[in-house]
Each structure stands twice: as C-alpha cells, then as structure tokens.
Design an enzyme around this catalytic site. Structure first.
Site, PDB file in Angstrom:
ATOM      1  CE  LYS A  76      25.158  38.499  40.853  1.00 38.08           C
ATOM      2  NZ  LYS A  76      25.755  39.797  40.479  1.00 38.08           N
ATOM      3  CB  SER A 151      29.583  39.605  41.579  1.00 40.97           C
ATOM      4  OG  SER A 151      28.457  40.316  41.090  1.00 40.97           O
ATOM      5  CB  SER A 175      28.767  42.150  38.475  1.00 45.10           C
ATOM      6  OG  SER A 175      29.707  42.234  39.512  1.00 45.10           O
TER       7      SER A 175
HETATM    8  N1  GLN Z   1      33.729  43.705  40.825  1.00 41.19           N
HETATM    9  C1  GLN Z   1      33.043  44.869  41.285  1.00 41.19           C
HETATM   10  C2  GLN Z   1      32.970  44.866  42.791  1.00 41.19           C
HETATM   11  O1  GLN Z   1      33.463  43.954  43.370  1.00 41.19           O
HETATM   12  C3  GLN Z   1      31.698  44.949  40.657  1.00 41.19           C
HETATM   13  C4  GLN Z   1      30.689  44.114  41.330  1.00 41.19           C
HETATM   14  C5  GLN Z   1      29.360  44.218  40.698  1.00 41.19           C
HETATM   15  O2  GLN Z   1      29.196  44.805  39.638  1.00 41.19           O
HETATM   16  N2  GLN Z   1      28.379  43.659  41.380  1.00 41.19           N
HETATM   17  O3  GLN Z   1      32.413  45.753  43.380  1.00 41.19           O
END
Ligand code: GLN
Length: 479
Positions: A76, A151, A175
């Site tokens: 990532k 994400s 995420s």
């Molecule tokens: N979707 C969640 C957020 O927007 C989790 C994001 C993540 O785990 N980086 O905060």
C-alpha cells in the site's frame, strides 16, 4: 496461469525447476498491464522486480533463501520504501520520496520477497471505497462497476485479480478486512502492537495496524510471521514471542469455542450475508464445533467512538503537512500563515479536510470533555465487552460487512452512509484485537461475501487455525 497453491509450494516448484521466477514475475507484470483499468497500482517497479527475480531464483536454487523467497508482494502506498514515492494517494505528497524503509516492508525484503509496486488507496487511508484517491478510484475485479472497498482497495484488488501473490495493507477501522470481503480474498488485521508501525504514515496512531491480503491462509500466516515482532523504532510494538504461525495451522486436539453476538446481526445486514454466516455456523456445528451466544452490549457506539477518536488523532498527525518542509507547496500566499493555509487547502482532498476539521473540533477546549474524553471512556467499555466475551469463547464470528461491494459513486456524497460500511470492523481497532476476513461465499449476483473472525489480543494463531479449517474442510470440500 499460476501452478502453485501458496508461497511454500512456489518455492518447491522453483527449486525443482518446474517454475521460473523471472517468468513468474513477467507474468505478474503483464497482468498488471492488462488490468490497468482497475487502477490498483500507483507505481510499478518493473525493473527492480525483474532484477530481484534473477537474484532470488539463484538463491532458491542454491538452497539458501529467506522465508518468503520469490513471493511477489504489492505494498500500500502509505508504507514507506527508501527512495520510492510515498504519496498516501494524496496530492500533498505527490512528489515525496521516502527517506527510509518501513520495518514491515524491510522484513519482507529481508526474507527475499519481491516488492512489485505500490498500491492505490484512499487518501491517507481515510475511506471505505478507495474513491478518495488523488490517483482516481480503484475498480473491483469481481465487478468493475463496483468499489473494491477501502481504504486498502488497491491492495485487495491486486491480490484478488492475481496481479501479485499477496499484498500489504493497513487497517485503522477495517481497511484490510472490508476490502478483503468486497474483493474475495483473505485480509488479516493483527493485534495492535504485533507489527511495527515504523514507516507507516500515521492516520490514527492508536488504531493503525499493518497486515496481509492473500488468496490462501498459508500465505497470510507466512507473512504475519515475518512482519511481526518488537521493533526498537516503534515503542508500541509488543515485546512478545511470535509463534510459528505457518507451522501451526492445525488445531491440536481441542476445537475452539465460537461466539456469536446478536448485536452483529441486527437490521441493516443484507439477508444474503446473514445467511452466509448462519450457513457457515451450521456447518461448523455439524463438524462438532460449539457455538455460544455472547453479548457485546456497547456495539452500537462503535462508529461514533471510532470517528471521534480517529479524527482527533488524524488532526494531530496531519498537522505536519504544511508545505514548509516537504510535499506540496502552494504558489499562493505572501505570508507564512497564508502559505500553510493554501498548501493545505489545495493539497488535501475533501474527506481528509472533513476529518481534520472534525478532529480539531472534538479536541477543542470547549468540547474535549463532551466528545474526546467521552469517546475514550466508550472505547474502554468496548474493550471490556471483548474481555468479557473472551472469558467465555475463543473466537467471535461475525459478518465482515453489512453489504456486498456497492457501486462506484453510490455513497460518495453521503459520508455517514460510507462510515456505516465499517460497522462490524471498527470495534476490533477500538479494542486492539486481531481480526480476519475470510472469503466465505458469493451473493446471487456473484459478489464476494466475507466472514470475520475476531480473537483476543495476540491470539492470531487461533484466527489462522480456524481460518485454515474453514478453508480446507469447509470451503475446499464444498460442504
Ligand atoms: N473506512 C474507515 C475510515 O474511513 C477505516 C479506514 C482504515 O481502516 N484505514 O476511517
């Protein structure tokens, strides 16, 4: 086509000459080009990967090689690699190259994995659909009109579409697990502190964790083992022994006790996903597992607590992007303050700005007690719910997401709707416990359905053993 079951099998095939690593890397590079429309990668390291393939094939043939030798891994674009771009899919870091390598990635490299590129994600890992990226959205390989989740959407899509053997993502509130569920791969979020966060660009430091996406459980275990452990560079990394995860995937005797919390099966959950979870539980029962009802009474507060605490931490973490030292600097601004303001206004995307403002608000003198402090207390209660539950059961089984992958654009104008897609995943980050999403079924539309397993802190082995059982005795057997 790939003719190996997992990375261990891959090494065997390279050793006996039935697989050529340079050809295998070439195959992935071609697949990446053929699947450019998925937009899974921000950067591909074609030359480096080819060079490494030659070197590592020789090592494997010589009999002296690392634990992940020849495994082709995508990372990532938020985990730093010295001399490579580290954009976090943000305009504010568009031209920034990292000056050191994150511990997790360095450990992969030290075990002879090949890093093939850097994957697209939501800007600074804030999002659930990978639509908040300065590089444009990622498409779900299972249905390109749909999002891959977020994400870490690029990492999930890359693993699911066969653009690499595995990938690394980060999980602050889901995420890894949510995109794994949307794309149909395994996604493992370790215990907070199991894996060093050194070199992971911070979003919410007390929540962030690094973990793998894989197409089989053996590879998840192998990667977890390599990236785990105490690191002098991260004082929150745990000084605990790391079990031999890949070597201990079978239960030894006693079957774990599985807990089910009705709080995870309330309205809002798609019937198909509910049925998939119930179906799996039935099969486990008929294989002799005991399933017990448990309660996680503070579940309804998880999203609120999560979005107060993580935005608070983000507002502090993202203060460093000011245009003065590195990253994007606006040409606008005659004074220092104006330069800060316009650099941040132009450099950050909408969602990131929303969170910085929300976080600043909940930390402000007049509201600290009402929001931040209260949310910290709720976090403790949620952790206690899990402490109590794990006195009764070894594992908790839940759906990973309330719905299957949604359409691109479907939720982008409604942040609250988007936040609700993390309803089953944020609790693990609030409590610091490990979780995994298993690709357990397909919906009537052919979309992947993920089932989540949660365990107590540092009990990843239980997650991996149970996932291995499900992979080998339920899913493979087609029960
Ligand atoms: N979707 C969640 C957020 O927007 C989790 C994001 C993540 O785990 N980086 O905060």
């Amino acid at each position: 086509m790939l003719h190996y079951k997992n990375s261990r099998d891959k090494i065997e095939k390279i050793r006996d000459g039935s697989l050529s690593l340079p050809e295998n890397v070439n195959y992935f590079l071609t697949r990446i080009k053929e699947n450019k429309h998925l937009n899974a990668f921000n950067f591909v390291f074609e030359e480096d990967a080819r060079k490494q393939a030659e070197i590592i094939e020789k090592k494997i043939k010589s009999g002296k090689y690392g634990k992940l030798a020849g495994m082709v891994i995508a990372v990532k674009d938020i985990l730093s690699m010295k001399g490579k771009p580290n954009t976090c899919s943000s305009k504010i870091l568009k031209d920034f190259n990292a000056i050191y390598t994150s511990t997790a990635v360095q450990k992969l490299i030290d075990e002879d994995a090949i890093i093939i590129g850097r994957t697209n994600c939501d800007e600074f890992a804030m999002g659930s659909s990978t639509e908040n990226s300065a590089f444009g959205p990622v498409l779900n390989p299972a249905d390109t009109e749909r999002v891959p989740g977020g994400s870490s959407g690029g990492s999930a899509a890359a693993a699911a579409a066969g653009l690499c053997d595995a990938s690394l993502g980060t999980d602050t509130g889901g995420s890894i697990r949510q995109p794994a569920a949307f794309c149909g791969v395994y996604g493992l979020k370790p215990t907070y502190g199991r894996v060093s966060r050194y070199g992971l660009t911070a979003f919410a430091s007390s929540f962030d964790s690094i973990g793998p996406f894989t197409t089989n459980i053996e590879d998840a275990a192998a990667i977890l083992q390599v990236i785990s452990g105490k690191d002098q560079m991260d004082s929150t990394s745990a000084d605990l022994p790391v079990p031999d995860f890949p070597g201990s995937l079978n239960f030894n005797g006693k079957k774990p006790l599985i807990g089910v919390a009705k709080e995870y099966f309330l309205e809002g959950l798609s019937t198909e996903i509910k049925h998939a979870a119930e179906d799996l539980l039935e099969k486990l029962k008929s294989d002799g597992f005991t399933v017990k009802e448990i309660h996680l009474p503070h579940t309804e507060y998880t999203i609120a607590a999560y979005y107060i605490l993580t935005t608070a931490e983000a507002s502090s973490n993202l203060a460093r992007y000011d245009g003065a030292r590195y990253g994007y600097r606006s040409a606008d601004g005659r004074t220092l303050l104006e330069m800060y303001k316009s650099s941040r206004t132009e450099g950050f995307g909408t969602e990131v700005k929303r969170r910085i403002m929300l976080g600043t608000y909940v930390l402000s003198a007049g509201y600290y007690d009402a929001y931040y402090r209260k949310a910290q207390k709720v976090r403790r209660l949620i952790k206690q719910d899990f402490d109590n539950a794990f006195k009764e059961v070894d594992l908790i089984l839940t759906p990973t997401t309330p719905t299957t992958a949604f359409k691109l654009g479907e939720k982008s104008s409604d942040p609250l709707e988007m936040y609700l897609s993390d309803i089953y995943t944020t609790s693990a980050n609030l409590a610091g416990i490990p979780g995994i999403s298993i690709p357990a079924a397909k919906s009537s539309e052919g979309l992947p359905i993920g089932i989540q397993l949660l365990a107590n802190q540092f009990e990843e082995l239980k997650l991996l053993q149970m996932s291995s059982y499900i992979q080998n005795y339920i899913l493979k057997a087609g029960k």
